[in-house]
Design an enzyme around this catalytic site. Sequence first.
Site, short mmCIF file in Angstrom:
data_model
loop_
_atom_site.label_atom_id
_atom_site.label_comp_id
_atom_site.label_asym_id
_atom_site.label_seq_id
_atom_site.Cartn_x
_atom_site.Cartn_y
_atom_site.Cartn_z
N ASP A 158 40.81 37.90 45.47
CA ASP A 158 39.66 36.57 45.31
C ASP A 158 40.00 35.45 46.67
O ASP A 158 41.57 35.16 46.75
CB ASP A 158 39.14 36.08 44.27
CG ASP A 158 37.64 35.91 43.57
OD1 ASP A 158 36.94 35.90 45.15
OD2 ASP A 158 37.25 35.52 42.46
N ASP A 219 27.84 36.77 44.29
CA ASP A 219 27.84 37.80 43.66
C ASP A 219 26.65 38.37 42.71
O ASP A 219 25.78 38.00 42.65
CB ASP A 219 28.62 36.85 41.75
CG ASP A 219 30.25 36.15 42.10
OD1 ASP A 219 30.30 37.10 43.98
OD2 ASP A 219 30.80 35.60 41.62
C1 GLA Z 1 34.51 35.48 42.19
C2 GLA Z 1 34.09 36.30 42.39
C3 GLA Z 1 33.54 37.18 41.16
C4 GLA Z 1 34.41 37.41 39.87
C5 GLA Z 1 34.38 35.54 39.45
C6 GLA Z 1 35.40 35.40 39.13
O1 GLA Z 1 33.20 34.75 41.76
O2 GLA Z 1 33.38 36.89 43.45
O3 GLA Z 1 33.01 38.62 41.77
O4 GLA Z 1 35.77 37.51 40.47
O5 GLA Z 1 35.14 34.99 40.65
O6 GLA Z 1 35.83 33.64 38.55
#
Ligand code: GLA
Length: 415
Positions: A158, A219
């Site tokens: 990430d 997301d």
């Molecule tokens: C980000 C990522 C998500 C998830 C969260 C975890 O938002 O895009 O897919 O992994 O972090 O905190």
Amino acid sequence: MHFSLLVFACVLCGSTLALNNGLMRTPPMGWLAWERFRCDIDCQNDPKNCISENLFMDMADRLSEDGWRELGYVYINIDDCWSSMERDENGRLQPDPKRFPGGIHKLARYMHDRGLKLGIYGDMGTHTCGGYPGTTLDKIQIDAQTFADWEVDMFKFDGCYSNATEQEQGYPLMSKALNATGRPIGYSCSWPAYVGGLPPKVNYTQLGEICNLWRNYDDIQDSWDSVLNIIDWFFDNQDALQPAAGPGRWNDPDMLIIGDFGLSLDQSRSQMALWSIMAAPLFMSNDLRTISSGAQSILQNKIAIGINQDAMGMAGRRILKEKSGIEVFWRPLSNNASALVFFSRRTDMPYRYTSSLRQLNFTTGSYKIIDVFTGKMASLKDSTDFVVSVNPSGVVMWYVSAPASVFCDKCCCVL
Ligand code: GLA
């Protein structure tokens, strides 16, 4: 083209355009904790749903006992909030001791014993998005080695709490570090999602060389709005995104939320159909212990999975946007077959859409059609008009096999 030349060209394109770890020649499939289970660390009050080794073992049992593994769903992926707030005395990441008392290596063994694979999560930056220890540039090597020592099979990197310059250095460095461990570890990069997802800021040629898959966009949340927003973004930008995908290198529109709370069955079929058109990774984020049979049968649809997993690995495109609110998507498949999806953005009633294969750019011939979600079969000539009835926010999906003539040569016809 002469056959050997073709093989040579394909070997070349494979080795220059995709990360050379030989992994994920078709989109990876499995289960990922984040969308459904988030950062629930309250094992005292919510022992069944908190991020702990028990949750991952429960899901592994379901994957291996309820027919998922045989269909290709083999990854069990941990997301954020798995680690302890402190690195250990040797500077290595370590799991939260209360929630993962057996440790990650043992959990990986649990997966491997069942023919499954384990994925883990980290973050290029000072902290993960959930505030756990991140992987700054100086920690890349030690973290890659730790995951390899634990026998982890996939790693999502990430990008919270880092700037563009650090990301530019960190994502390729992690790719090298993972390769240097000698363990094949599928590499999922969130990098593009942190820089807008589009060229010129994102270099998809480079990404294909260093990552197996990458998150391009926001997301996913448990709602049809969120799914539709993702569909719109990916297909509005298909000219930039569609060519980026191929064996070993995939766009990732995020998890499947089929089986959760936000989608009707029609909307669930739409997500399955369009993720298959996109050649997207199929990571479910749902509770496999309580999933409904309706959602399970959509996720276990063999024809949809077959389309998603097509060996040629070419992603599809939206080919028509009708004023009526019907959109048509097409993906070329191996053996001169293809997939068609008729998708309705309408909100009134099932819409009877009339077209013909000729109008959808199919060449002259007679085709065999399989309706992916009803299993019905039919023969259809390119010139014959057909009508499909598409439910509001639903799809009709077809597998279209090659016209008979394509398989006939001087000696024989194979149908
Ligand atoms: C980000 C990522 C998500 C998830 C969260 C975890 O938002 O895009 O897919 O992994 O972090 O905190």
